[in-house]
Motif scaffolding. Structure first.
Motif, PDB file in Angstrom:
ATOM      1  N   UNK A 217       0.675  -1.284   0.059  1.00 51.78           N
ATOM      2  CA  UNK A 217      -0.032  -0.100  -0.047  1.00 51.78           C
ATOM      3  C   UNK A 217       0.809   1.310   0.095  1.00 51.78           C
ATOM      4  N   UNK A 218       2.267   1.154  -0.107  1.00 50.43           N
ATOM      5  CA  UNK A 218       3.013   2.269  -0.160  1.00 50.43           C
ATOM      6  C   UNK A 218       2.803   2.856  -1.469  1.00 50.43           C
ATOM      7  N   UNK A 219       2.710   4.374  -1.458  1.00 50.61           N
ATOM      8  CA  UNK A 219       2.306   5.211  -2.506  1.00 50.61           C
ATOM      9  C   UNK A 219       3.360   5.581  -3.249  1.00 50.61           C
ATOM     10  N   UNK A 220       3.370   5.446  -4.581  1.00 50.76           N
ATOM     11  CA  UNK A 220       4.447   5.961  -5.548  1.00 50.76           C
ATOM     12  C   UNK A 220       3.761   6.968  -6.242  1.00 50.76           C
ATOM     13  N   UNK A 221       3.840   8.216  -6.056  1.00 53.63           N
ATOM     14  CA  UNK A 221       3.076   9.287  -6.686  1.00 53.63           C
ATOM     15  C   UNK A 221       3.950  10.523  -7.086  1.00 53.63           C
ATOM     16  N   UNK A 222       3.736  11.278  -7.956  1.00 50.46           N
ATOM     17  CA  UNK A 222       4.262  12.462  -8.050  1.00 50.46           C
ATOM     18  C   UNK A 222       3.469  13.617  -7.398  1.00 50.46           C
ATOM     19  N   UNK A 223       4.211  14.866  -7.394  1.00 51.24           N
ATOM     20  CA  UNK A 223       3.520  16.145  -6.694  1.00 51.24           C
ATOM     21  C   UNK A 223       1.863  16.366  -6.941  1.00 51.24           C
ATOM     22  N   UNK A 224       1.429  15.533  -7.922  1.00 49.99           N
ATOM     23  CA  UNK A 224       0.078  15.813  -8.390  1.00 49.99           C
ATOM     24  C   UNK A 224      -0.900  14.757  -7.959  1.00 49.99           C
ATOM     25  N   UNK A 225      -0.126  13.638  -7.369  1.00 51.19           N
ATOM     26  CA  UNK A 225      -0.902  12.426  -6.857  1.00 51.19           C
ATOM     27  C   UNK A 225      -0.815  11.386  -7.900  1.00 51.19           C
ATOM     28  N   UNK A 226      -0.154  11.626  -8.941  1.00 55.13           N
ATOM     29  CA  UNK A 226      -0.274  10.683 -10.121  1.00 55.13           C
ATOM     30  C   UNK A 226       0.438   9.534  -9.999  1.00 55.13           C
ATOM     31  N   UNK A 227      -0.062   8.260 -10.279  1.00 54.13           N
ATOM     32  CA  UNK A 227       0.880   7.141  -9.921  1.00 54.13           C
ATOM     33  C   UNK A 227       1.915   7.147 -10.754  1.00 54.13           C
ATOM     34  N   UNK A 228       3.203   6.428 -10.189  1.00 57.46           N
ATOM     35  CA  UNK A 228       4.361   6.349 -10.873  1.00 57.46           C
ATOM     36  C   UNK A 228       4.958   5.012 -11.207  1.00 57.46           C
ATOM     37  N   UNK A 229       4.211   3.926 -10.755  1.00 61.17           N
ATOM     38  CA  UNK A 229       4.710   2.734 -11.150  1.00 61.17           C
ATOM     39  C   UNK A 229       4.149   2.276 -12.344  1.00 61.17           C
ATOM     40  N   UNK A 230       5.035   1.763 -13.278  1.00 59.61           N
ATOM     41  CA  UNK A 230       4.760   1.585 -14.739  1.00 59.61           C
ATOM     42  C   UNK A 230       4.410   0.122 -15.045  1.00 59.61           C
ATOM     43  N   UNK A 231       3.315  -0.083 -15.581  1.00 66.91           N
ATOM     44  CA  UNK A 231       2.855  -1.317 -15.956  1.00 66.91           C
ATOM     45  C   UNK A 231       3.036  -1.588 -17.794  1.00 66.91           C
ATOM     46  N   UNK A 232       4.096  -2.616 -17.877  1.00 68.02           N
ATOM     47  CA  UNK A 232       4.395  -2.689 -19.236  1.00 68.02           C
ATOM     48  C   UNK A 232       3.619  -3.881 -19.997  1.00 68.02           C
ATOM     49  N   UNK A 233       3.814  -3.718 -21.226  1.00 73.75           N
ATOM     50  CA  UNK A 233       2.978  -4.610 -22.350  1.00 73.75           C
ATOM     51  C   UNK A 233       3.026  -5.933 -21.862  1.00 73.75           C
ATOM     52  N   UNK A 234       4.154  -6.476 -21.315  1.00 76.06           N
ATOM     53  CA  UNK A 234       4.150  -7.700 -20.791  1.00 76.06           C
ATOM     54  C   UNK A 234       3.600  -8.021 -19.624  1.00 76.06           C
ATOM     55  N   UNK A 235       2.635  -7.200 -19.043  1.00 73.94           N
ATOM     56  CA  UNK A 235       2.054  -7.282 -17.802  1.00 73.94           C
ATOM     57  C   UNK A 235       2.877  -7.534 -16.717  1.00 73.94           C
ATOM     58  N   UNK A 236       4.273  -6.726 -16.643  1.00 71.28           N
ATOM     59  CA  UNK A 236       4.993  -6.447 -15.574  1.00 71.28           C
ATOM     60  C   UNK A 236       5.190  -5.249 -15.139  1.00 71.28           C
TER      61      UNK A 236
END
Length: 270
Positions: A217-236
């Protein structure tokens, strides 16, 4: 005259022979000639030596080495035999949860003990247990998700306790130490195996100390609260500052927490 002398000498020799053969054995105390009644052959007898007193042997038992012993309660298998000093307790690759654990020190070099705390499915962090007490649950079919372990007393000053866990999905995680959390939180992932080692204070860890604990539940967000975790096309999915984060230039999805990524069907990068 000559015949008389010869006769007298012969008689004398016969008399000496008779005495020689009939005398009992004579033995000098300091190693002399011995004459037996069986023959006139002289034997040299060595003086008898008094047996020297055997030195008392002191049998001192070698003190057994200090060990950290631990045993885990495994789903459908029950309590496992104790293992120690970095050996694996539990299972790997069988998909079985750990439900409880007992930890103790044997032959500690210094005063003190060991204490531990587990995070249990639907219960959260339980109270601290010590020196062989059960931490977790029995008969409730609930998984362990994380653990903390630390030494007490003089042992805490002289040694570090390192421990790592094998978690569902993440596999073997890094070595935590001295009360740090090891495992996961928020994912609902089970602990499957565990290893514990004692290391002299200040010495190197048994292995990598990265990725010891994952809070889903740890949040990875920018200053605007946008998520920073990237989901790739290979579902990783890739966390910020991870190995392939920058090279994932066209993410298919962005997430604020790992739990969000897992629920969306993505799996963590190794």
């Amino acid at each position: 005259m000559k015949k008389l002398v010869v006769s007298m000498m012969t008689s004398l020799l016969l008399l000496v022979g008779i005495n020689w053969n009939t005398n009992t054995a004579v033995e000098a105390q300091a190693g002399s000639l011995v004459y037996t009644s069986q023959s006139a052959v002289a034997k040299v007898v060595k003086p008898k030596t008094v047996a020297s007193s055997t030195k008392a042997t002191t049998s001192s038992k070698t003190k057994e080495a200090m060990k950290v012993n631990y045993s885990t309660l495994i789903q459908s298998s029950g309590w496992q035999p104790k293992v120690n000093n970095g050996k694996t307790s539990g299972t790997v690759g069988k998909g079985k949860r750990l439900e409880a654990i007992k930890i103790e020190l044997s032959n500690p070099e210094f005063k003190g003990g060991i204490t531990y705390q587990t995070n249990v499915q639907s219960k959260g962090w339980l109270g601290w247990k010590s020196n062989g007490q059960v931490s977790g649950t029995q008969g409730e079919s609930k998984r362990l998700e994380a653990i903390k372990i630390k030494l007490t007393g003089e042992m805490e000053k002289k040694y570090d306790v390192y421990y790592r866990v094998h978690s569902e999905t993440f596999g073997w995680q890094g070595w935590a130490k001295n009360g740090e959390s090891a495992g996961t939180l928020g994912f609902g992932f089970r602990l499957e195996g565990m290893e514990i080692k004692l290391v002299k204070k200040g010495n190197k860890a048994p292995g990598t100390i990265n990725n010891t604990f994952r809070d889903g539940n740890k949040k990875y967000v920018d200053a605007k609260g946008k998520g920073l975790i990237k989901g790739s096309s290979s579902k990783i999915y890739h966390l910020p500052n991870s190995q392939y984060y920058k090279s994932t230039t066209k993410p298919k999805a962005m997430f604020a927490t790992e739990v969000q990524a897992i629920k969306a069907g993505y799996r963590p990068a190794k």
